[in-house]
Motif scaffolding. Sequence first.
Motif, mmCIF file in Angstrom:
data_model
loop_
_atom_site.group_PDB
_atom_site.id
_atom_site.type_symbol
_atom_site.label_atom_id
_atom_site.label_comp_id
_atom_site.label_asym_id
_atom_site.label_seq_id
_atom_site.Cartn_x
_atom_site.Cartn_y
_atom_site.Cartn_z
ATOM 1 N N ARG A 84 0.880 -1.182 -0.032
ATOM 2 C CA ARG A 84 0.083 -0.090 0.020
ATOM 3 C C ARG A 84 0.838 1.238 -0.171
ATOM 4 N N LYS A 85 0.254 2.356 -0.696
ATOM 5 C CA LYS A 85 0.941 3.612 -0.494
ATOM 6 C C LYS A 85 0.027 4.527 -0.139
ATOM 7 N N VAL A 86 0.243 5.382 0.878
ATOM 8 C CA VAL A 86 -0.592 6.543 1.085
ATOM 9 C C VAL A 86 0.183 8.027 1.357
ATOM 10 N N THR A 87 -0.663 8.806 0.986
ATOM 11 C CA THR A 87 -0.130 10.299 0.981
ATOM 12 C C THR A 87 -0.642 11.243 1.773
ATOM 13 N N ALA A 88 -0.018 12.031 2.268
ATOM 14 C CA ALA A 88 -0.214 13.252 2.912
ATOM 15 C C ALA A 88 0.167 14.782 2.527
ATOM 16 N N ASP A 89 -0.217 15.815 3.116
ATOM 17 C CA ASP A 89 0.511 16.973 3.001
ATOM 18 C C ASP A 89 0.428 17.267 1.276
ATOM 19 N N GLU A 90 -0.591 17.301 0.828
ATOM 20 C CA GLU A 90 -0.901 17.562 -0.608
ATOM 21 C C GLU A 90 -0.166 16.665 -1.470
ATOM 22 N N GLY A 91 0.130 15.356 -1.084
ATOM 23 C CA GLY A 91 0.747 14.213 -1.870
ATOM 24 C C GLY A 91 2.261 14.334 -1.602
ATOM 25 N N THR A 92 2.865 15.258 -0.903
ATOM 26 C CA THR A 92 4.292 15.540 -0.976
ATOM 27 C C THR A 92 4.916 14.579 0.163
ATOM 28 N N THR A 93 4.280 14.015 0.797
ATOM 29 C CA THR A 93 4.742 12.985 1.814
ATOM 30 C C THR A 93 3.994 11.695 1.425
ATOM 31 N N SER A 94 4.655 10.518 1.287
ATOM 32 C CA SER A 94 4.101 9.385 0.774
ATOM 33 C C SER A 94 4.673 8.164 1.558
ATOM 34 N N LYS A 95 3.867 7.455 2.368
ATOM 35 C CA LYS A 95 4.267 6.215 3.010
ATOM 36 C C LYS A 95 4.130 4.894 2.367
ATOM 37 N N THR A 96 4.977 4.000 2.291
ATOM 38 C CA THR A 96 4.841 2.897 1.518
ATOM 39 C C THR A 96 4.958 1.840 2.808
ATOM 40 N N LEU A 97 4.061 0.798 2.562
ATOM 41 C CA LEU A 97 3.994 -0.383 3.273
ATOM 42 C C LEU A 97 4.294 -1.448 2.507
ATOM 43 N N LEU A 98 5.501 -2.126 2.914
ATOM 44 C CA LEU A 98 6.164 -3.289 2.143
ATOM 45 C C LEU A 98 6.071 -4.300 2.762
ATOM 46 N N ARG A 99 5.972 -5.632 2.318
ATOM 47 C CA ARG A 99 5.925 -6.982 2.487
ATOM 48 C C ARG A 99 7.255 -7.718 2.360
ATOM 49 N N ALA A 100 7.950 -8.241 3.125
ATOM 50 C CA ALA A 100 9.022 -9.030 2.573
ATOM 51 C C ALA A 100 8.760 -10.549 2.575
ATOM 52 N N HIS A 101 9.618 -11.213 1.818
ATOM 53 C CA HIS A 101 9.616 -12.672 1.390
ATOM 54 C C HIS A 101 8.716 -13.353 2.315
ATOM 55 N N ASP A 102 9.134 -13.219 3.827
ATOM 56 C CA ASP A 102 8.605 -14.007 4.843
ATOM 57 C C ASP A 102 7.201 -13.515 5.386
ATOM 58 N N GLY A 103 6.681 -12.274 4.775
ATOM 59 C CA GLY A 103 5.506 -11.719 5.517
ATOM 60 C C GLY A 103 5.640 -10.504 6.288
ATOM 61 N N THR A 104 7.035 -10.386 6.452
ATOM 62 C CA THR A 104 7.306 -9.381 7.480
ATOM 63 C C THR A 104 7.006 -7.925 6.744
ATOM 64 N N LEU A 105 6.269 -6.964 7.637
ATOM 65 C CA LEU A 105 5.922 -5.720 7.100
ATOM 66 C C LEU A 105 6.754 -4.675 7.567
ATOM 67 N N ILE A 106 7.360 -3.733 6.469
ATOM 68 C CA ILE A 106 8.006 -2.692 7.036
ATOM 69 C C ILE A 106 7.343 -1.364 6.161
ATOM 70 N N GLU A 107 7.805 -0.244 6.656
ATOM 71 C CA GLU A 107 7.446 0.891 6.146
ATOM 72 C C GLU A 107 8.609 1.997 5.979
ATOM 73 N N SER A 108 8.595 2.762 4.705
ATOM 74 C CA SER A 108 9.327 3.758 4.678
ATOM 75 C C SER A 108 8.578 5.036 4.191
ATOM 76 N N VAL A 109 9.299 6.062 4.355
ATOM 77 C CA VAL A 109 8.355 7.563 4.081
ATOM 78 C C VAL A 109 9.209 8.570 3.266
ATOM 79 N N LEU A 110 8.584 8.905 2.019
ATOM 80 C CA LEU A 110 9.311 9.801 1.171
ATOM 81 C C LEU A 110 8.681 11.140 1.440
#
Length: 368
Positions: A84-110
């Motif tokens: 999933r990707k979700v945005t805020a601040d008029e689209g200038t902030t974007s959080k990405t939810l990533l699923r790894a090979h073993d199902g582990t979930l992590i996030e990064s924010v642009l």
Amino acid sequence: MTSLPLVFDAPKRGLPPRHLVDLSPAQRAEAVAALGEKPFRAKQLSNHYFSRLTVDPAEMTDIPATTRDKLVADLMPPLFTVVRKVTADEGTTSKTLLRAHDGTLIESVLMRYPDRATLCISSQAGCGMACPFCATGQGGLQRNLSTAEIVDQVRLGAAAMRDGDLPGGPGRLSNIVFMGMGEPLANYKRILEAVHRICDPAPDGLGISQRHVTVSTVGLVPAIKKLTEEDLQVRLAVSLHTPDDELRDTLVPVNTKWNVSEVLEAARGYADKTGRRVSIEYALIRDINDQGWRADLLGKKLRKHLGQLVHVNLIPLNPTPGSKWDASPKPVEREFVRRVREQGVECTVRDTRGQEIAAACGQLAAEG
Ligand code: SAH
């Protein structure tokens, strides 16, 4: 009908199979040779990954099709699917939810700013440091991320900028902060390799300036000392949050192992060696660590240990679900800044992007 316990269905948690990005350029050539291919194919693969930011064999038309499938299958096992990707601040902030090979979930924010684009990356799934005000800290540590898993977050962020996914048209990812999930210095070897892959020039790395990479730590003193010896130019950020040991023992539990003076002395060593100013992170929490006397003490201690080689970053607390704590009122925050500056220490308040999408500092918890 009885159903099997869920645990039988769950993939085994663990690091992904080794990936091109986990290897040095020499090791990549060896790995390619071990598959019976010419070593120069390693350079071609690296070029696709680090320069063209692609892992799709269909785009690697300079390598014969059968060879490419074999190389990609062996050296570029899939690392993440974007959930999933979700945005805020008029689209200038974007959080990405990533699923790894073993199902582990992590996030990064642009985060895109007029003059730069910063990616906040995770170094671990979860975190073992247990800071009570941090969402990631509440769930404990799941596992370390591999070098490739750390770097792949950057590749995805760099591709998003190049492709103009955020408003403002195509741009360049310029800054990386290890301020997502996890304690980077508790995954030392892999984050160190990741720094090289992020910063080395293409085709061996993504070519982002070391000076634009920040490694943020709770203050693992032996690891800070080790980092000091690596001859890097990355910025060090230390999450201090209070200048006194009594309170820091609860806000940053690892303080019971390495106290405030020890952490500041290690930071001083880093600043002296690199010539770079250390950032001190301070999440301002109403009625907990926002008193005037603490601002005075913070300023005094930083002057004493770090002289001019320091800058304080105040972060208004982002309340996490169920927390009894809150950010300090603005007048209290202004007074805190004034008193730190009065001691001759630079102090600024960090903007809080992505609050409404749980993407702000300390909110990353990857709930799926
Ligand atoms: N483990 C590393 C990096 C992770 S978080 C570290 O502690 O430095 C990056 C910064 O966000 C840290 O300074 C952390 O203390 C801060 N932080 C965590 N939770 C927060 C919250 N709820 N509000 C504001 N800042 C927070």
